[in-house]
Design an enzyme around this catalytic site. Structure first.
Site, PDB file in Angstrom:
ATOM      1  N   LYS A 110      22.359  60.772  57.541  1.00  0.00           N
ATOM      2  CA  LYS A 110      22.690  59.609  55.968  1.00  0.00           C
ATOM      3  C   LYS A 110      23.507  60.073  55.717  1.00  0.00           C
ATOM      4  O   LYS A 110      23.473  59.043  54.794  1.00  0.00           O
ATOM      5  CB  LYS A 110      20.841  60.603  55.462  1.00  0.00           C
ATOM      6  CG  LYS A 110      21.112  60.044  54.000  1.00  0.00           C
ATOM      7  CD  LYS A 110      20.365  61.332  52.968  1.00  0.00           C
ATOM      8  CE  LYS A 110      21.283  61.872  52.826  1.00  0.00           C
ATOM      9  NZ  LYS A 110      21.028  63.371  51.609  1.00  0.00           N
ATOM     10  N   ARG A 137      16.102  65.415  38.324  1.00  0.00           N
ATOM     11  CA  ARG A 137      16.951  66.138  39.068  1.00  0.00           C
ATOM     12  C   ARG A 137      18.815  65.327  38.527  1.00  0.00           C
ATOM     13  O   ARG A 137      18.247  64.049  37.240  1.00  0.00           O
ATOM     14  CB  ARG A 137      17.405  65.401  39.909  1.00  0.00           C
ATOM     15  CG  ARG A 137      15.822  65.360  41.564  1.00  0.00           C
ATOM     16  CD  ARG A 137      16.194  64.634  42.558  1.00  0.00           C
ATOM     17  NE  ARG A 137      17.374  65.874  43.295  1.00  0.00           N
ATOM     18  CZ  ARG A 137      17.813  65.316  44.954  1.00  0.00           C
ATOM     19  NH1 ARG A 137      17.091  64.186  44.720  1.00  0.00           N
ATOM     20  NH2 ARG A 137      19.089  65.842  45.349  1.00  0.00           N
ATOM     21  N   GLN A 160      27.685  65.538  44.982  1.00  0.00           N
ATOM     22  CA  GLN A 160      27.209  64.685  44.806  1.00  0.00           C
ATOM     23  C   GLN A 160      28.063  63.866  43.618  1.00  0.00           C
ATOM     24  O   GLN A 160      28.431  62.287  43.307  1.00  0.00           O
ATOM     25  CB  GLN A 160      26.044  64.530  45.142  1.00  0.00           C
ATOM     26  CG  GLN A 160      25.418  64.122  46.338  1.00  0.00           C
ATOM     27  CD  GLN A 160      24.221  63.500  46.394  1.00  0.00           C
ATOM     28  OE1 GLN A 160      23.250  64.048  45.306  1.00  0.00           O
ATOM     29  NE2 GLN A 160      23.297  63.865  47.809  1.00  0.00           N
ATOM     30  N   GLU A 211      21.747  72.592  52.233  1.00  0.00           N
ATOM     31  CA  GLU A 211      20.590  71.984  52.839  1.00  0.00           C
ATOM     32  C   GLU A 211      20.251  72.476  54.256  1.00  0.00           C
ATOM     33  O   GLU A 211      19.069  71.720  54.619  1.00  0.00           O
ATOM     34  CB  GLU A 211      21.545  70.338  52.856  1.00  0.00           C
ATOM     35  CG  GLU A 211      22.385  70.463  54.195  1.00  0.00           C
ATOM     36  CD  GLU A 211      23.308  68.849  54.323  1.00  0.00           C
ATOM     37  OE1 GLU A 211      23.257  68.881  55.464  1.00  0.00           O
ATOM     38  OE2 GLU A 211      23.453  68.862  53.043  1.00  0.00           O
ATOM     39  N   LYS A 235      12.306  60.163  54.840  1.00  0.00           N
ATOM     40  CA  LYS A 235      13.380  60.482  54.443  1.00  0.00           C
ATOM     41  C   LYS A 235      15.039  59.978  54.321  1.00  0.00           C
ATOM     42  O   LYS A 235      15.293  59.002  54.375  1.00  0.00           O
ATOM     43  CB  LYS A 235      13.299  61.653  53.630  1.00  0.00           C
ATOM     44  CG  LYS A 235      14.968  61.407  52.129  1.00  0.00           C
ATOM     45  CD  LYS A 235      14.321  62.845  51.505  1.00  0.00           C
ATOM     46  CE  LYS A 235      15.240  62.640  51.115  1.00  0.00           C
ATOM     47  NZ  LYS A 235      16.162  61.499  49.104  1.00  0.00           N
TER      48      LYS A 235
END
Length: 438
Positions: free
Chosen positions: A30, A132, A180, A326, A423
């Protein structure tokens, strides 16, 4: 922690009757797919993206770019060698509406792209997406010349009023809550008039491998990037303004999504092979080879892929996961089945992911009889004999796969809303059943 959604479907997690022996073809990454889509959309010429991941997050990214005028044609590659997407850049434009779902890459990578569009782009998403943090990107874009309406929330929903160009330049951000924020600015920076200089000012920067992935992919399409690793200042990244090349890129398997399958070998004392595991990669999931070996397995990279073998024993671990946060849910699941305690450190930022992952893991493992306590920056796990029960997922794909790992060793575990795995890992239940020979 996010309130438990009112999902009624329960998936009985398969219980392994013996060692698992399987070859599992893990779908594409992803993280690579969504970065590649952004870079191809900003390129000066069309490009190909081979073996892309088709999941909720990547389809949301593709739909968002299409809404801003980018052509993305789905089909097979130019040599007929399997699924590929042809990305045809065009003048980015609004008005457009972007549904980010609950995808961090979409909500953070695309506002800089929208600032380059000619017209307004509205961003909205799932209820959790409103919680978020997005302030790092919003504040930075304003410094760089963008106009954004977010009602001073620093989060979604919001509207980016694109003018067709962005000045760029120097900006300071605190990316301690999400790497990010840095990647978002770097990916679009070649299209900024002055490029960008991003300075991280704040606490420890999590998930550094993802920033290295961004830099590596930028260089692949012709961008000039100076980084701390290449002799630059600590916590400073510079991208020079310039045209990006259209490339023919093949997406690697998602190594983080390989985690539950490797864990199955570790938990059952079996052997799982993941084909096409790259010899060199910037994916955080590559660190599973080291971590799961310390927990009792062994691995070998062969011509067939990565072969991971469990020994029949699972050992506790004391590990800093700040760069690979993660992986925490899957490691916590394995640690709950180990023969000694574990301490998982450096992952306070997981409280701001798809759900508060630290609180969720603590609650769900403890409700199956476990003994997990939260620390300031992670978890302490004391193995206990676990029993069956409902494992809630909080709309978090990695919670669902963590519950499936526990279910291999503990009969009677039922996963609430296993469909949330779509997802990033489509058809997870079928892949899991296939691994077990069901």
């Amino acid at each position: 922690m996010t309130e438990i959604p009112a999902h009624t479907s329960l998936w009985p997690a398969p219980h392994a009757s013996g060692p698992v022996f399987a070859t599992v073809h893990v779908p594409g990454s992803k993280s690579v797919t969504n970065r590649a889509l952004v870079l191809a959309a900003l390129a000066a010429e069309p490009g190909w993206l081979r073996r892309p991941l088709r999941s909720r997050d990547t389809l949301l990214m593709a739909a968002a770019l299409r809404a801003m005028g980018v052509g993305i044609e789905e089909g097979v590659g130019p040599d007929g060698s399997g699924e590929a997407w042809r990305v045809i850049p065009s003048g980015l434009r609004g008005p457009a509406t972007v549904d980010v779902g609950n995808a961090g890459t979409v909500m953070r990578f695309l506002p800089p792209v929208a600032a380059l569009a000619d017209g307004s782009v509205r961003f909205d998403g799932d209820p959790r997406s409103y919680e978020r943090p997005l302030n790092g990107v919003i504040d930075a874009l304003r410094v760089l010349g963008a106009r954004i309406d977010d009602d001073s929330r620093g989060s979604l929903p919001m509207t980016v009023h694109g003018t067709g160009a962005l000045d760029g330049g120097r900006v300071e951000i605190d990316a301690s809550s999400s790497s990010q924020f840095v990647s978002a600015l770097l990916l679009s920076a070649p299209r900024f008039n002055q490029g960008v200089e991003v300075r991280h000012v704040g606490g420890p920067l999590p998930s550094m491998p993802h920033i290295r992935m961004t830099v590596d992919m930028l260089r692949t399409v012709g961008a000039q990037v100076d980084t701390p690793e290449s002799g630059g200042e600590p916590n400073v990244w510079r991208v020079t303004s310039g045209a990006l090349l259209g490339r023919d890129l093949t997406v690697e398997p998602d190594l983080s999504n390989a985690q539950p399958f490797l864990a199955a070998a570790l938990v059952t004392g079996g052997k799982v092979t993941v084909p096409d595991w790259p010899e060199r990669t910037t994916q955080p999931g590559d660190r599973l080879r080291e971590i799961f070996t310390l927990m009792g397995g062994s691995c070998e990279l062969t011509g067939q892929g990565l072969e991971f073998t469990g020994s029949g024993a699972i050992h506790g671990i004391d590990v800093d996961l700040s760069e690979v946060g993660e992986l925490t849910p899957g490691i916590a699941a394995v640690a709950a089945l180990a023969d000694s305690p574990s301490t998982l450190r450096g992952v306070a930022h997981l409280r701001l992911h798809e759900t508060d992952r630290l609180a969720a893991l603590t609650k769900e493992i403890n409700e199956l009889g476990g003994d997990v306590t939260e620390t300031a920056d992670g978890l302490h796990i004391r193995p206990r004999r676990l029993h069956g029960g409902i494992f809630h997922t909080y709309d978090d794909h990695r919670m669902a796969t963590a519950g499936a790992i526990i279910g291999l060793a503990v009969p009677g575990v039922e996963i609430e809303n296993v469909g949330t795995t779509a997802k990033t890992l489509p058809d997870f239940p079928d892949l899991w059943a296939g691994m077990l020979g069901n």
